[in-house]
Design a protein around this motif. Structure first.
Motif, PDB file in Angstrom:
ATOM      1  N   ASP A 182      -1.927   1.252  -7.945  1.00 24.77           N
ATOM      2  CA  ASP A 182      -2.038  -0.117  -7.477  1.00 24.77           C
ATOM      3  C   ASP A 182      -1.657  -0.180  -5.999  1.00 24.77           C
ATOM      4  OD1 ASP A 182      -0.535  -2.938  -7.028  1.00 24.77           O
ATOM      5  OD2 ASP A 182      -2.131  -3.160  -8.513  1.00 24.77           O
ATOM      6  N   ILE A 183      -2.297  -1.065  -5.247  1.00 26.62           N
ATOM      7  CA  ILE A 183      -2.027  -1.150  -3.812  1.00 26.62           C
ATOM      8  C   ILE A 183      -0.570  -1.529  -3.549  1.00 26.62           C
ATOM      9  CG2 ILE A 183      -2.648  -2.346  -1.669  1.00 26.62           C
ATOM     10  CD1 ILE A 183      -5.489  -2.611  -2.773  1.00 26.62           C
ATOM     11  N   HIS A 184       0.014  -2.357  -4.426  1.00 23.79           N
ATOM     12  CA  HIS A 184       1.433  -2.712  -4.263  1.00 23.79           C
ATOM     13  C   HIS A 184       2.320  -1.478  -4.450  1.00 23.79           C
ATOM     14  CE1 HIS A 184      -0.384  -6.682  -5.010  1.00 23.79           C
ATOM     15  NE2 HIS A 184       0.653  -7.170  -4.339  1.00 23.79           N
ATOM     16  N   THR A 235      -7.811   9.394   2.265  1.00 21.65           N
ATOM     17  CA  THR A 235      -6.490   9.120   2.832  1.00 21.65           C
ATOM     18  C   THR A 235      -6.318   7.606   2.911  1.00 21.65           C
ATOM     19  OG1 THR A 235      -7.274   9.116   5.127  1.00 21.65           O
ATOM     20  CG2 THR A 235      -6.479  11.213   4.234  1.00 21.65           C
ATOM     21  N   LEU A 236      -5.072   7.177   2.852  1.00 18.57           N
ATOM     22  CA  LEU A 236      -4.771   5.760   2.996  1.00 18.57           C
ATOM     23  C   LEU A 236      -3.730   5.595   4.092  1.00 18.57           C
ATOM     24  CD1 LEU A 236      -5.266   2.888   1.881  1.00 18.57           C
ATOM     25  CD2 LEU A 236      -3.238   3.204   0.451  1.00 18.57           C
ATOM     26  N   VAL A 286      -3.324  -0.888   4.322  1.00 19.04           N
ATOM     27  CA  VAL A 286      -2.614  -1.704   3.330  1.00 19.04           C
ATOM     28  C   VAL A 286      -2.255  -3.058   3.932  1.00 19.04           C
ATOM     29  CG1 VAL A 286      -0.580  -1.842   1.844  1.00 19.04           C
ATOM     30  CG2 VAL A 286      -1.697   0.365   2.216  1.00 19.04           C
ATOM     31  N   VAL A 287      -1.782  -3.033   5.182  1.00 19.85           N
ATOM     32  CA  VAL A 287      -1.430  -4.289   5.862  1.00 19.85           C
ATOM     33  C   VAL A 287      -2.648  -5.190   5.977  1.00 19.85           C
ATOM     34  CG1 VAL A 287      -0.633  -5.283   8.031  1.00 19.85           C
ATOM     35  CG2 VAL A 287       0.487  -3.237   7.120  1.00 19.85           C
ATOM     36  N   GLU A 288      -3.804  -4.613   6.361  1.00 22.74           N
ATOM     37  CA  GLU A 288      -5.033  -5.399   6.475  1.00 22.74           C
ATOM     38  C   GLU A 288      -5.422  -5.986   5.126  1.00 22.74           C
ATOM     39  OE1 GLU A 288      -6.921  -6.263   9.126  1.00 22.74           O
ATOM     40  OE2 GLU A 288      -5.303  -5.410  10.348  1.00 22.74           O
ATOM     41  N   TRP A 289      -5.188  -5.228   4.041  1.00 22.84           N
ATOM     42  CA  TRP A 289      -5.510  -5.738   2.708  1.00 22.84           C
ATOM     43  C   TRP A 289      -4.639  -6.936   2.375  1.00 22.84           C
ATOM     44  CZ3 TRP A 289      -2.547  -6.166  -1.794  1.00 22.84           C
ATOM     45  CH2 TRP A 289      -3.257  -6.540  -2.943  1.00 22.84           C
ATOM     46  N   PHE A 290      -3.347  -6.860   2.675  1.00 23.43           N
ATOM     47  CA  PHE A 290      -2.445  -7.978   2.410  1.00 23.43           C
ATOM     48  C   PHE A 290      -2.840  -9.199   3.247  1.00 23.43           C
ATOM     49  CE2 PHE A 290       0.426  -4.978   0.366  1.00 23.43           C
ATOM     50  CZ  PHE A 290       0.948  -5.759  -0.661  1.00 23.43           C
ATOM     51  N   LYS A 291      -3.261  -8.976   4.496  1.00 25.59           N
ATOM     52  CA  LYS A 291      -3.655 -10.092   5.355  1.00 25.59           C
ATOM     53  C   LYS A 291      -4.883 -10.813   4.801  1.00 25.59           C
ATOM     54  CE  LYS A 291      -3.838  -9.215   9.775  1.00 25.59           C
ATOM     55  NZ  LYS A 291      -4.087  -8.438  11.032  1.00 25.59           N
ATOM     56  N   ASN A 310     -12.123 -10.473  -1.305  1.00 24.46           N
ATOM     57  CA  ASN A 310     -11.286  -9.288  -1.525  1.00 24.46           C
ATOM     58  C   ASN A 310     -10.583  -9.317  -2.876  1.00 24.46           C
ATOM     59  OD1 ASN A 310     -11.955  -8.499   1.067  1.00 24.46           O
ATOM     60  ND2 ASN A 310     -10.166  -9.444   1.997  1.00 24.46           N
ATOM     61  N   SER A 311     -10.918 -10.297  -3.695  1.00 23.55           N
ATOM     62  CA  SER A 311     -10.197 -10.451  -4.967  1.00 23.55           C
ATOM     63  C   SER A 311     -10.399  -9.288  -5.920  1.00 23.55           C
ATOM     64  CB  SER A 311     -10.629 -11.762  -5.642  1.00 23.55           C
ATOM     65  OG  SER A 311     -12.028 -11.733  -5.904  1.00 23.55           O
ATOM     66  N   TRP A 312     -11.469  -8.513  -5.720  1.00 28.99           N
ATOM     67  CA  TRP A 312     -11.762  -7.390  -6.623  1.00 28.99           C
ATOM     68  C   TRP A 312     -10.970  -6.147  -6.265  1.00 28.99           C
ATOM     69  CZ3 TRP A 312     -13.896  -3.040  -4.332  1.00 28.99           C
ATOM     70  CH2 TRP A 312     -14.334  -3.201  -3.024  1.00 28.99           C
ATOM     71  N   GLN A 313     -10.318  -6.129  -5.104  1.00 36.96           N
ATOM     72  CA  GLN A 313      -9.613  -4.935  -4.633  1.00 36.96           C
ATOM     73  C   GLN A 313      -8.174  -4.921  -5.157  1.00 36.96           C
ATOM     74  OE1 GLN A 313     -10.048  -5.287  -0.386  1.00 36.96           O
ATOM     75  NE2 GLN A 313     -11.977  -4.166  -0.361  1.00 36.96           N
ATOM     76  N   HIS A 314      -7.892  -3.936  -6.024  1.00 40.87           N
ATOM     77  CA  HIS A 314      -6.546  -3.806  -6.571  1.00 40.87           C
ATOM     78  C   HIS A 314      -6.013  -2.382  -6.470  1.00 40.87           C
ATOM     79  CE1 HIS A 314      -6.864  -7.835  -8.274  1.00 40.87           C
ATOM     80  NE2 HIS A 314      -8.051  -7.482  -8.763  1.00 40.87           N
ATOM     81  N   TYR A 315      -6.918  -1.418  -6.290  1.00 43.68           N
ATOM     82  CA  TYR A 315      -6.512  -0.026  -6.375  1.00 43.68           C
ATOM     83  C   TYR A 315      -6.710   0.698  -5.030  1.00 43.68           C
ATOM     84  CZ  TYR A 315      -6.841  -1.183 -11.301  1.00 43.68           C
ATOM     85  OH  TYR A 315      -6.678  -1.792 -12.523  1.00 43.68           O
TER      86      TYR A 315
END
Length: 369
Positions: free
Chosen positions: A253-255, A281-282, A287-292, A299-304
């Protein structure tokens, strides 16, 4: 053939290497397609006009597809050189009644102006002659000849050359080897050949060399590196790599990924699948851009991790010499490079690993001297 004849032939031949068959085929196919496509577009644009395509474009295609790294084949040279030659050729046609005088002056003045504007392009000499000797159809166009067919042909052929050369992996147009972060020389240049050194050497030669300053610098640096390999024993990646790798899994999970970043205080981590194969690679900024953008419905489908990671990864093999990694750490500011064997991640070489290894090599050289 006698040895004397052979010596004469070798004396007359240029000191160029014969390219591999694949490169020769690419050059021929590129010219074929470029001329065909650009001429068809020109025909469509200009309709029934007799001068819808001109022969000098064949000479331009030799440079654009066979020697795209030549300074004479760059976009500025193609467009500006051909345009200047067209203007000069038309002017000479209108103001010099004698054809021999007209095309001689046209070519000579075109060369002078191209060299003055740093836009020398050999086929442009033929553009100037075409403007003078092209016949009634060309003369009827007057200065419109500069716009079409000259400029139109040049731009169409150039656009296809950019597309084709990049498609087959060539770097065109050539770009300067400069420091993207500051006006200082790049880290490699600081301790070896700098642009000002190349400039000084070129200033000592008044003749024009058909190689760019940047390509010349690259060749010298590669030659230096190759020579140093004969004088020193280098480590390979498996000698210095870290085997206990901190990594993410593509189904994390991204979290969870953010928590791991906080634990290890790293800016980027490799990502593996269930078989421990490297898949991407991540970076922390991703990750910061995803949270923003988390509130954005798109972006609701992005969890992993696999949904936001980068899949383009530079990797090395265990037996690869560590000097192969230097450009990535020095010029591209990599923090680490994954070591992969049979697609499986078996370690990483970090910047700290490289510094330690290079320090050891420096110490060895100091002892030997």
């Amino acid at each position: 053939m006698s040895s004397t004849q052979s010596d004469w032939l070798n004396f007359l031949k240029p000191n160029y290497k014969v390219l591999p068959l694949k490169e020769r085929l690419y050059s021929g196919i590129g010219a074929l397609c470029g001329l065909a496509i650009s001429s068809l577009v020109s025909w469509y644009v200009l309709g029934g006009m007799n001068a819808w395509y001109i022969a000098p474009m064949g000479a331009s295609s030799v440079l654009l597809f066979a020697v795209p790294n030549s300074p004479l084949a760059q976009p500025w040279n193609v467009v500006v050189g051909n345009t200047l030659a067209g203007i000069i050729g038309v002017a000479c046609t209108q103001y010099l009644p004698d054809l021999t005088s007209a095309f001689s002056v046209a070519v000579g003045f075109a060369i002078f102006m191209m060299m003055t504007t740093d836009s020398l392009h050999p086929p442009s000499g033929a553009v100037a002659i075409t403007a003078v000797l092209g016949g009634e159809a060309v003369h009827r166009l007057g200065f419109h000849f500069v716009l079409y067919p000259v400029l139109l042909n040049s731009i169409l052929l150039l656009l296809f050359a950019v597309f084709f050369n990049r498609l087959i992996g060539r770097h065109y147009p050539i770009t300067a080897h400069v420091n993207e972060r500051s006006k200082d020389p790049t880290p490699t240049q600081k301790v070896s050949i700098q642009p000002k050194d190349i400039e000084y050497a070129l200033e000592q030669h008044t003749e024009l060399l058909d190689i760019s300053q940047y390509d010349l610098e690259k060749i010298i640096l590669e030659a230096q590196e190759h020579a140093s390999e004969r004088l020193n024993s280098y480590f390979v990646c498996q000698d210095i790599m870290s085997r206990d790798v901190i990594k993410l899994h593509e189904d994390d999970d991204i979290h969870q990924a953010l928590e791991k970043f906080k634990e290890v205080n790293l800016m980027s981590l490799p990502v593996v699948n269930a078989e421990e194969e490297l898949v991407g690679t991540l970076a922390l900024y991703e990750v910061v851009e995803w949270f923003k953008g988390a509130a954005d419905p798109r972006n609701s489908w992005q969890h992993y991790v696999r949904q936001i990671m980068s899949r383009r990864v530079v990797t090395v093999e265990p037996s690869q010499p560590i000097q192969d990694l230097v450009p990535y750490f020095v010029e591209k500011s990599f923090n680490y490079i994954p070591v992969v064997e049979n697609q499986r991640l078996i370690g990483i070489v970090s910047r700290a690993d490289m510094i330690a290894a290079l320090q050891q090599l420096l110490n060895q050289q100091y002892v030997l001297t």
